[in-house]
Design a protein around this motif. Structure first.
Motif, PDB file in Angstrom:
ATOM      1  N   ARG A 290     110.545 -30.783 -29.444  1.00 21.73           N
ATOM      2  CA  ARG A 290     110.619 -29.933 -30.637  1.00 21.73           C
ATOM      3  C   ARG A 290     109.579 -28.824 -30.619  1.00 21.73           C
ATOM      4  NH1 ARG A 290     111.765 -35.094 -32.642  1.00 21.73           N
ATOM      5  NH2 ARG A 290     113.772 -35.228 -33.718  1.00 21.73           N
ATOM      6  N   THR A 291     108.606 -28.932 -29.719  1.00 26.16           N
ATOM      7  CA  THR A 291     107.534 -27.931 -29.686  1.00 26.16           C
ATOM      8  C   THR A 291     107.440 -27.304 -28.303  1.00 26.16           C
ATOM      9  OG1 THR A 291     106.261 -29.132 -31.368  1.00 26.16           O
ATOM     10  CG2 THR A 291     105.069 -27.533 -30.025  1.00 26.16           C
ATOM     11  N   LEU A 292     107.525 -25.983 -28.255  1.00 27.05           N
ATOM     12  CA  LEU A 292     107.346 -25.248 -27.010  1.00 27.05           C
ATOM     13  C   LEU A 292     105.998 -24.547 -27.047  1.00 27.05           C
ATOM     14  CD1 LEU A 292     109.821 -23.202 -24.948  1.00 27.05           C
ATOM     15  CD2 LEU A 292     107.665 -22.117 -25.635  1.00 27.05           C
ATOM     16  N   SER A 309     107.327 -24.653 -33.128  1.00 30.98           N
ATOM     17  CA  SER A 309     108.003 -25.936 -33.360  1.00 30.98           C
ATOM     18  C   SER A 309     109.333 -25.716 -34.054  1.00 30.98           C
ATOM     19  CB  SER A 309     107.120 -26.856 -34.203  1.00 30.98           C
ATOM     20  OG  SER A 309     105.958 -27.225 -33.498  1.00 30.98           O
ATOM     21  N   PHE A 310     110.292 -26.576 -33.745  1.00 26.33           N
ATOM     22  CA  PHE A 310     111.646 -26.491 -34.283  1.00 26.33           C
ATOM     23  C   PHE A 310     111.974 -27.779 -35.043  1.00 26.33           C
ATOM     24  CE2 PHE A 310     111.473 -23.579 -30.793  1.00 26.33           C
ATOM     25  CZ  PHE A 310     112.378 -22.566 -31.069  1.00 26.33           C
ATOM     26  N   LEU A 345     107.008 -28.319 -23.011  1.00 31.88           N
ATOM     27  CA  LEU A 345     107.630 -28.890 -24.205  1.00 31.88           C
ATOM     28  C   LEU A 345     106.948 -30.204 -24.534  1.00 31.88           C
ATOM     29  CD1 LEU A 345     109.895 -26.753 -23.822  1.00 31.88           C
ATOM     30  CD2 LEU A 345     111.486 -28.498 -24.635  1.00 31.88           C
ATOM     31  N   SER A 346     106.820 -30.471 -25.812  1.00 33.77           N
ATOM     32  CA  SER A 346     106.200 -31.711 -26.261  1.00 33.77           C
ATOM     33  C   SER A 346     106.869 -32.151 -27.561  1.00 33.77           C
ATOM     34  CB  SER A 346     104.694 -31.502 -26.472  1.00 33.77           C
ATOM     35  OG  SER A 346     104.456 -30.490 -27.434  1.00 33.77           O
ATOM     36  N   ASN A 347     106.255 -33.133 -28.211  1.00 27.05           N
ATOM     37  CA  ASN A 347     106.798 -33.671 -29.453  1.00 27.05           C
ATOM     38  C   ASN A 347     108.182 -34.259 -29.204  1.00 27.05           C
ATOM     39  OD1 ASN A 347     106.971 -34.356 -32.138  1.00 27.05           O
ATOM     40  ND2 ASN A 347     107.514 -32.311 -32.832  1.00 27.05           N
ATOM     41  N   GLY A 349     108.965 -37.257 -29.987  1.00 26.91           N
ATOM     42  CA  GLY A 349     109.195 -38.353 -30.927  1.00 26.91           C
ATOM     43  C   GLY A 349     110.340 -38.068 -31.869  1.00 26.91           C
ATOM     44  N   ASP A 350     110.508 -38.969 -32.859  1.00 18.68           N
ATOM     45  CA  ASP A 350     111.636 -38.867 -33.782  1.00 18.68           C
ATOM     46  C   ASP A 350     111.329 -38.044 -35.019  1.00 18.68           C
ATOM     47  OD1 ASP A 350     113.199 -40.476 -32.178  1.00 18.68           O
ATOM     48  OD2 ASP A 350     112.426 -42.312 -33.087  1.00 18.68           O
ATOM     49  N   VAL A 351     110.056 -37.795 -35.304  1.00 19.14           N
ATOM     50  CA  VAL A 351     109.689 -37.105 -36.535  1.00 19.14           C
ATOM     51  C   VAL A 351     109.374 -35.653 -36.221  1.00 19.14           C
ATOM     52  CG1 VAL A 351     108.118 -37.037 -38.480  1.00 19.14           C
ATOM     53  CG2 VAL A 351     108.735 -39.230 -37.459  1.00 19.14           C
ATOM     54  N   ALA A 352     110.104 -34.752 -36.840  1.00 18.78           N
ATOM     55  CA  ALA A 352     109.878 -33.329 -36.594  1.00 18.78           C
ATOM     56  C   ALA A 352     108.606 -32.888 -37.286  1.00 18.78           C
ATOM     57  CB  ALA A 352     111.055 -32.515 -37.123  1.00 18.78           C
ATOM     58  N   PRO A 353     107.781 -32.064 -36.634  1.00 20.23           N
ATOM     59  CA  PRO A 353     106.540 -31.610 -37.242  1.00 20.23           C
ATOM     60  C   PRO A 353     106.800 -30.530 -38.275  1.00 20.23           C
ATOM     61  CG  PRO A 353     106.850 -30.526 -35.150  1.00 20.23           C
ATOM     62  CD  PRO A 353     107.997 -31.481 -35.311  1.00 20.23           C
ATOM     63  N   LYS A 354     105.891 -30.405 -39.204  1.00 16.43           N
ATOM     64  CA  LYS A 354     105.965 -29.318 -40.159  1.00 16.43           C
ATOM     65  C   LYS A 354     105.362 -28.080 -39.533  1.00 16.43           C
ATOM     66  CE  LYS A 354     105.668 -32.325 -44.209  1.00 16.43           C
ATOM     67  NZ  LYS A 354     104.929 -32.648 -45.438  1.00 16.43           N
TER      68      LYS A 354
END
Length: 371
Positions: A290-292, A309-310, A345-347, A349-354
């Protein structure tokens, strides 16, 4: 020597498929067989060569080269778009062949992997025999060829697999490793890119034998912590284990350039190449992030990172490439001289960051951009 590292004796195989993407295309489409073939982007745009067939390589066409340059070198070359789903399916079948012999498999990409066969499932005992059987199974079952390197550690096995390509098999045993390493050109060493190789040669370091003349302290002083690895590996010591279950927190690629990049067009061309590498690695591990993050190092060695982040995880090439170039455009200034670019790319996990609001950032600070 009192500080000499203890060497662990393992049986390591490095398998590397031969011109993988191009070979799959030539297998599946008979009209491509025996032809100079490039899998990659169009030469009419900013396309990049992902893989070139051996027929194209005879003309100097190489991976990561611009498609336009490939066409100049080989006017009759055929360009085809990548079919990553097909390559992924073949890669899975190759992995199944590996797993007949060992569970200690560390993939490096869709087309290469390390295998630790110190204790193989079939009690064959000989790493050379196992490598021969794997190569034959790939040929019989998948109609493709692979090259194999066999040794007692990962570093030497990987280099060995490249010696007799295509369809090669090279064994470098314990008694031969130090002589082999002494003759190895410095650009073949782990972590030595074009810039570092150029620097080494300016220091009079052209081969492993030249590196071996330096003390560990001298190598650390000149090359940082990688110097310790050079000190060990030139003596045949590499105790890194084959890691089949490595936790992945981030995944990316970067490149240091021989000449500083000064225009946005140059930077975007390089970002397209790096994005393709990242895309392939995400595909290999079946990951979406979700994060580039874009990493930029300037000619004065100032380094910054910027990220976006997306809400939804992604792994497609277009999003990776376009997002990196959008961040680059926001960061770019006409006086900028860029020596390194990286995309990760990172994040996963299942929870999208704010998302955070854009802020001023100094060297090494993180910045989330919203477009």
């Amino acid at each position: 020597m009192p500080n000499e590292p203890t060497q662990i004796i393992r049986k390591i195989i490095h398998i590397d498929m031969d011109a993988f993407y191009a070979s799959v295309e030539q297998r599946d489409f008979p009209e491509y067989r025996g032809k100079a073939l490039v899998v990659g982007g169009s030469p009419q745009g900013r396309g990049v060569v992902a893989t070139a067939s051996y027929e194209a390589r005879k003309f100097g066409v190489r991976s990561a080269m611009s498609s336009k340059r490939a066409l100049q070198l080989c006017p009759d070359v055929i360009f085809v778009r990548p079919r990553f789903a097909a390559y992924g399916e073949v890669s899975q079948k190759i992995r199944e062949i590996f797993s007949r012999y060992t569970d200690l498999i560390e993939p490096l990409s869709l087309d290469e992997a390390y295998l630790d066969v110190t204790h193989d499932k079939l009690n064959i005992g000989s790493a050379i025999e196992i490598a021969q059987q794997i190569k034959q199974a790939i040929k019989d079952e998948l109609q493709l060829t692979a090259s194999a390197g066999v040794s007692i550690n990962k570093f030497v096995a990987k280099i060995a697999s490249d010696i007799n390509k295509p369809d090669g098999l090279k064994f470098i045993g314990p008694s031969s490793i130090e002589d082999f390493m002494e003759q190895l050109p410095v650009e073949k060493f782990f972590g030595v890119g074009k810039v570092t190789a150029q620097r080494m040669k300016q220091m009079g370091l052209h081969t492993g034998a030249d590196l071996k003349r330096l003390t560990e302290e001298e190598l650390l002083r000149h090359f940082g912590k990688t110097g310790r690895f050079y000190y060990q590996i030139v003596r045949g010591v590499d105790n890194r284990e084959v890691q089949p279950h490595r936790e992945t927190k981030s995944l990316g690629a970067e490149d240091t350039f021989v000449y500083d990049l000064t225009t946005l067009e140059e930077m975007n061309t390089e970002l397209d190449k790096i994005a393709l590498t990242v895309y392939n690695r995400l595909l290999k591990y079946d990951l979406k992030g979700r994060t580039l993050t874009l990493k930029i190092k300037y000619s004065d060695f100032k380094q910054i990172t910027r990220n976006q982040s997306f809400p939804e995880a992604f792994s497609d090439l277009e999003t990776i490439s376009q997002t990196a170039k959008q961040i680059m455009a926001v960061t770019y200034t006409e006086e900028a001289k860029v020596r390194l670019l990286g995309i990760s790319l990172s994040n996963f996990g299942d929870v999208a960051p704010k998302s955070k609001q854009e802020k001023e950032a100094g060297p090494g600070d993180q910045l989330t951009l919203e477009f």
